[in-house]
Design a protein around this motif. Structure first.
Motif, PDB file in Angstrom:
ATOM      1  N   ILE A  21       0.920  -0.955  -0.090  1.00  0.00           N
ATOM      2  CA  ILE A  21      -0.131   0.076  -0.058  1.00  0.00           C
ATOM      3  C   ILE A  21       0.978   1.340  -0.004  1.00  0.00           C
ATOM      4  CG2 ILE A  21      -0.204   0.099   2.609  1.00  0.00           C
ATOM      5  CD1 ILE A  21      -3.056   0.321  -0.034  1.00  0.00           C
ATOM      6  N   THR A  28      -4.280   1.628  -9.305  1.00  0.00           N
ATOM      7  CA  THR A  28      -5.885   1.481  -8.703  1.00  0.00           C
ATOM      8  C   THR A  28      -6.317   0.658  -9.835  1.00  0.00           C
ATOM      9  OG1 THR A  28      -6.769   3.541  -9.839  1.00  0.00           O
ATOM     10  CG2 THR A  28      -5.917   3.490  -7.663  1.00  0.00           C
ATOM     11  N   GLU A  78      -3.451  11.161  -0.745  1.00  0.00           N
ATOM     12  CA  GLU A  78      -3.017   9.740  -0.699  1.00  0.00           C
ATOM     13  C   GLU A  78      -3.646   9.173   0.276  1.00  0.00           C
ATOM     14  OE1 GLU A  78      -0.882   6.678  -2.583  1.00  0.00           O
ATOM     15  OE2 GLU A  78      -1.507   8.587  -3.553  1.00  0.00           O
ATOM     16  N   LYS A  79      -3.429   9.745   1.621  1.00  0.00           N
ATOM     17  CA  LYS A  79      -4.141   9.086   2.558  1.00  0.00           C
ATOM     18  C   LYS A  79      -5.619   8.613   2.399  1.00  0.00           C
ATOM     19  CE  LYS A  79      -1.495  11.216   6.247  1.00  0.00           C
ATOM     20  NZ  LYS A  79      -1.382  12.034   7.310  1.00  0.00           N
ATOM     21  N   ILE A  82      -5.780   5.621  -0.076  1.00  0.00           N
ATOM     22  CA  ILE A  82      -5.183   4.418   0.510  1.00  0.00           C
ATOM     23  C   ILE A  82      -6.511   3.456   1.123  1.00  0.00           C
ATOM     24  CG2 ILE A  82      -3.858   3.271   2.582  1.00  0.00           C
ATOM     25  CD1 ILE A  82      -1.617   5.158   1.259  1.00  0.00           C
ATOM     26  N   SER A 131      -5.558  -5.299  -2.264  1.00  0.00           N
ATOM     27  CA  SER A 131      -6.433  -4.460  -1.193  1.00  0.00           C
ATOM     28  C   SER A 131      -7.530  -4.213  -2.066  1.00  0.00           C
ATOM     29  CB  SER A 131      -5.475  -3.192  -1.225  1.00  0.00           C
ATOM     30  OG  SER A 131      -6.245  -1.983  -0.382  1.00  0.00           O
ATOM     31  N   GLY A 134      -9.574  -0.480   0.485  1.00  0.00           N
ATOM     32  CA  GLY A 134      -8.807  -0.023   1.374  1.00  0.00           C
ATOM     33  C   GLY A 134      -8.498  -0.907   2.503  1.00  0.00           C
TER      34      GLY A 134
END
Length: 166
Positions: A21, A28, A78-79, A82, A131, A134
């Motif tokens: 990650i 994506t 970006e957070k 993720i 993933s 998330g």
């Protein structure tokens, strides 16, 4: 939650998909299977992305792929990304790092549901889903194999725990 690369390789590798990650090479699901769905905010952030990719390329050339590229700092966008997105990782860099023998023609995937054999060249073009929304793939993971040249409706190979190059 690990995947091993074994068989006719110079360096057997153990992969931990839970740390991907933070890897700059991740893609994506929409980037791979639905590139027209890129939103305007992503287009605005593309300048930062281009700079980041440029730095990554320079780093790879300079370090000769000794260390994997990892985000040094993660911005707010970006957070959020993720925590919400579904991500895939190209398998080719890991296969390259294991240095397979020249006579490798097939790949045996050991999964929770049995074994699958694929052509080695075809497999090298694969992407590993690690993933979903998330979250790591716990129930049918640690990774699923997809190919970018197929549609979203493809049925992936799930539950891959070992990759044996033959």
């Amino acid at each position: 939650m690990i995947v091993q690369i074994l068989g006719n390789v110079r360096y057997p590798i153990t992969l931990d998909p839970t740390v991907w990650i933070f890897d700059d090479r991740k893609l994506t699901y929409d980037e791979v299977f639905n590139p027209s769905a890129v939103s305007e905010t992503e287009v605005e952030d593309s300048e930062d992305e281009i700079k980041r990719k440029s730095l990554r390329f320079d780093r790879e050339i300079y370090q000769q792929k000794i260390n994997p590229p990892v985000n040094k700092s993660i911005n707010r966008y970006e957070k959020e990304r993720i925590l919400k997105e579904t991500f895939l990782m190209p398998i080719k860099p890991f296969i390259h790092s294991s240095e397979p023998e020249a006579n490798v023609e097939e790949v045996l995937l050991v999964t929770n549901n049995g074994e699958h054999t694929l052509n080695a060249d075809r497999f090298a073009d694969g992407l590993l889903l690690f993933s979903k929304n998330g979250k790591p793939l716990k129930e049918d993971g640690p990774v699923h194999l997809y190919f970018s040249d197929e549609t979203e409706q493809q049925s992936p190979i799930t539950g891959i725990t070992k990759i044996i190059l033959q």
